[in-house]
Design a protein around this motif. Structure first.
Motif, mmCIF file in Angstrom:
data_model
loop_
_atom_site.group_PDB
_atom_site.id
_atom_site.type_symbol
_atom_site.label_atom_id
_atom_site.label_comp_id
_atom_site.label_asym_id
_atom_site.label_seq_id
_atom_site.Cartn_x
_atom_site.Cartn_y
_atom_site.Cartn_z
ATOM 1 N N SER A 16 132.216 -41.119 -55.830
ATOM 2 C CA SER A 16 133.570 -41.675 -55.749
ATOM 3 C C SER A 16 134.340 -41.462 -57.036
ATOM 4 O O SER A 16 135.560 -41.549 -57.054
ATOM 5 C CB SER A 16 133.500 -43.173 -55.442
ATOM 6 N N GLY A 17 133.627 -41.214 -58.118
ATOM 7 C CA GLY A 17 134.292 -41.042 -59.397
ATOM 8 C C GLY A 17 134.719 -42.355 -60.024
ATOM 9 O O GLY A 17 135.264 -42.380 -61.119
ATOM 10 N N LEU A 18 134.479 -43.456 -59.341
ATOM 11 C CA LEU A 18 134.932 -44.750 -59.854
ATOM 12 C C LEU A 18 133.884 -45.439 -60.712
ATOM 13 O O LEU A 18 134.207 -46.137 -61.650
ATOM 14 C CB LEU A 18 135.308 -45.670 -58.685
ATOM 15 N N ASN A 19 132.626 -45.268 -60.363
ATOM 16 C CA ASN A 19 131.561 -45.950 -61.088
ATOM 17 C C ASN A 19 130.705 -44.947 -61.836
ATOM 18 O O ASN A 19 130.259 -43.971 -61.255
ATOM 19 C CB ASN A 19 130.654 -46.727 -60.118
ATOM 20 N N ALA A 20 130.477 -45.201 -63.109
ATOM 21 C CA ALA A 20 129.562 -44.361 -63.871
ATOM 22 C C ALA A 20 128.190 -45.016 -63.818
ATOM 23 O O ALA A 20 128.081 -46.232 -63.841
ATOM 24 C CB ALA A 20 130.028 -44.234 -65.308
ATOM 25 N N ALA A 21 127.157 -44.221 -63.735
ATOM 26 C CA ALA A 21 125.796 -44.748 -63.698
ATOM 27 C C ALA A 21 124.966 -43.988 -64.701
ATOM 28 O O ALA A 21 125.225 -42.830 -64.987
ATOM 29 C CB ALA A 21 125.210 -44.605 -62.308
ATOM 30 N N ALA A 22 123.970 -44.655 -65.240
ATOM 31 C CA ALA A 22 123.044 -43.998 -66.143
ATOM 32 C C ALA A 22 121.727 -43.833 -65.403
ATOM 33 O O ALA A 22 121.161 -44.805 -64.909
ATOM 34 C CB ALA A 22 122.846 -44.824 -67.404
ATOM 35 N N THR A 23 121.252 -42.610 -65.287
ATOM 36 C CA THR A 23 119.946 -42.374 -64.690
ATOM 37 C C THR A 23 118.920 -42.522 -65.799
ATOM 38 O O THR A 23 119.012 -41.869 -66.824
ATOM 39 C CB THR A 23 119.868 -40.970 -64.070
ATOM 40 N N VAL A 24 117.971 -43.400 -65.567
ATOM 41 C CA VAL A 24 116.937 -43.683 -66.546
ATOM 42 C C VAL A 24 115.639 -43.083 -66.039
ATOM 43 O O VAL A 24 115.264 -43.288 -64.885
ATOM 44 C CB VAL A 24 116.774 -45.212 -66.739
ATOM 45 N N ALA A 25 114.975 -42.322 -66.901
ATOM 46 C CA ALA A 25 113.684 -41.722 -66.560
ATOM 47 C C ALA A 25 112.636 -42.265 -67.525
ATOM 48 O O ALA A 25 112.811 -42.196 -68.737
ATOM 49 C CB ALA A 25 113.760 -40.200 -66.651
ATOM 50 N N LEU A 26 111.570 -42.820 -66.975
ATOM 51 C CA LEU A 26 110.487 -43.413 -67.760
ATOM 52 C C LEU A 26 109.155 -42.854 -67.279
ATOM 53 O O LEU A 26 109.089 -42.196 -66.244
ATOM 54 C CB LEU A 26 110.505 -44.936 -67.607
ATOM 55 N N LEU A 27 108.094 -43.180 -67.997
ATOM 56 C CA LEU A 27 106.743 -42.754 -67.636
ATOM 57 C C LEU A 27 106.700 -41.235 -67.450
ATOM 58 O O LEU A 27 106.312 -40.721 -66.399
ATOM 59 C CB LEU A 27 106.253 -43.469 -66.376
ATOM 60 N N ASP A 28 107.133 -40.539 -68.485
ATOM 61 C CA ASP A 28 107.157 -39.075 -68.489
ATOM 62 C C ASP A 28 107.954 -38.509 -67.323
ATOM 63 O O ASP A 28 107.606 -37.481 -66.744
ATOM 64 C CB ASP A 28 105.733 -38.512 -68.492
ATOM 65 N N GLY A 29 109.036 -39.200 -66.958
ATOM 66 C CA GLY A 29 109.931 -38.737 -65.914
ATOM 67 C C GLY A 29 109.515 -39.087 -64.501
ATOM 68 O O GLY A 29 110.224 -38.784 -63.548
ATOM 69 N N ARG A 30 108.384 -39.771 -64.321
ATOM 70 C CA ARG A 30 107.921 -40.101 -62.975
ATOM 71 C C ARG A 30 108.633 -41.305 -62.376
ATOM 72 O O ARG A 30 108.696 -41.442 -61.156
ATOM 73 C CB ARG A 30 106.411 -40.303 -62.977
ATOM 74 N N LEU A 31 109.171 -42.192 -63.200
ATOM 75 C CA LEU A 31 109.937 -43.348 -62.726
ATOM 76 C C LEU A 31 111.403 -43.118 -63.074
ATOM 77 O O LEU A 31 111.739 -42.898 -64.239
ATOM 78 C CB LEU A 31 109.446 -44.638 -63.400
ATOM 79 N N THR A 32 112.264 -43.144 -62.066
ATOM 80 C CA THR A 32 113.706 -43.011 -62.310
ATOM 81 C C THR A 32 114.440 -44.110 -61.579
ATOM 82 O O THR A 32 113.994 -44.603 -60.536
ATOM 83 C CB THR A 32 114.250 -41.639 -61.834
ATOM 84 N N LEU A 33 115.573 -44.500 -62.136
ATOM 85 C CA LEU A 33 116.478 -45.434 -61.489
ATOM 86 C C LEU A 33 117.862 -45.266 -62.090
ATOM 87 O O LEU A 33 118.014 -44.808 -63.220
ATOM 88 C CB LEU A 33 115.993 -46.880 -61.588
ATOM 89 N N ASP A 34 118.866 -45.613 -61.298
ATOM 90 C CA ASP A 34 120.258 -45.558 -61.756
ATOM 91 C C ASP A 34 120.696 -46.971 -62.093
ATOM 92 O O ASP A 34 120.639 -47.859 -61.234
ATOM 93 C CB ASP A 34 121.164 -44.965 -60.673
ATOM 94 N N THR A 35 121.154 -47.182 -63.321
ATOM 95 C CA THR A 35 121.489 -48.531 -63.770
ATOM 96 C C THR A 35 122.899 -48.971 -63.367
ATOM 97 O O THR A 35 123.316 -50.049 -63.748
ATOM 98 C CB THR A 35 121.338 -48.649 -65.297
ATOM 99 N N THR A 36 123.605 -48.188 -62.583
ATOM 100 C CA THR A 36 124.984 -48.444 -62.161
ATOM 101 C C THR A 36 125.864 -48.637 -63.392
ATOM 102 O O THR A 36 125.411 -48.469 -64.523
ATOM 103 C CB THR A 36 125.110 -49.648 -61.200
ATOM 104 N N ASP A 37 127.097 -49.016 -63.169
ATOM 105 C CA ASP A 37 127.993 -49.231 -64.295
ATOM 106 C C ASP A 37 127.862 -50.635 -64.877
ATOM 107 O O ASP A 37 128.536 -50.984 -65.830
ATOM 108 C CB ASP A 37 129.441 -48.952 -63.894
#
Length: 179
Positions: A16-37
């Motif tokens: 949508s271009g309205l919300n910025a999110a940060a993709t977080v990668a942990l455990l050598d990239g095996r765990l990811t999640l988007d922290t939303t804005d």
């Protein structure tokens, strides 16, 4: 053998271009999640030895934590973990008028079993089940024989949008199998 956490934060824009999110990668990239804005990495993280990452919501009294247990947990132990966690939080929140469990069950996400727990401290005469304070969501699983726990909470914020953001963060979570 010492393992690196492999923490990586990547800013991405939503469709949508309205919300910025940060993709977080942990455990050598095996765990990811988007922290939303709503959530950002905490600049003053706590020094708990089980912690992997901390997050805060600058616009409210909300935070998140990802922890890796020091005691073994096999997938077949998830029901006991769930039962004990629900009992611990219910007893530990005795200062609240009532703790309403919205969900407390074992679910499957990408082929892996998780304990999914959600609770809220409802207001008097709530308009819906999520109308209240202290919305918390916890996901726990067995990862390489240990507990992996992700928890986000809104503490005293009544804002339903923040509760939606917490659910978006946890719904975005992906955990690849160990290599």
């Amino acid at each position: 053998m010492r393992r690196t956490l492999g923490i990586c934060f990547v800013l991405v824009a939503s469709l949508s271009g309205l919300n910025a999110a940060a993709t977080v990668a942990l455990l050598d990239g095996r765990l990811t999640l988007d922290t939303t804005d709503a959530f950002v990495p905490d600049q003053k993280p706590r020094k708990e030895k089980q912690s992997i990452a901390y997050f805060t919501a600058p616009e409210s009294d909300a935070w998140g934590i990802i922890m890796r247990g020091t005691h073994g947990l096999r997938p077949e132990g998830l029901p006991v973990y769930l039962k004990n966690k629900v009992a611990e939080y219910t007893k530990g929140m005795s200062w609240l008028p009532k703790l309403n469990w919205l969900k407390k069950e074992i679910v499957t996400i990408d082929g892996r079993k998780w304990a999914d727990m959600r609770y809220i401290a409802p207001r008097d005469n709530p308009r819906n089940p999520r109308d209240g304070l202290l919305y918390t969501r916890i996901l726990g699983t067995s990862y390489e024989g240990q507990l992996l726990e992700i928890m986000f909470t809104s503490n005293t914020d009544e804002n339903p949008v923040l509760k939606d953001r917490i659910d978006q963060v946890l719904d975005s979570m992906r955990l690849e199998k160990s290599k």
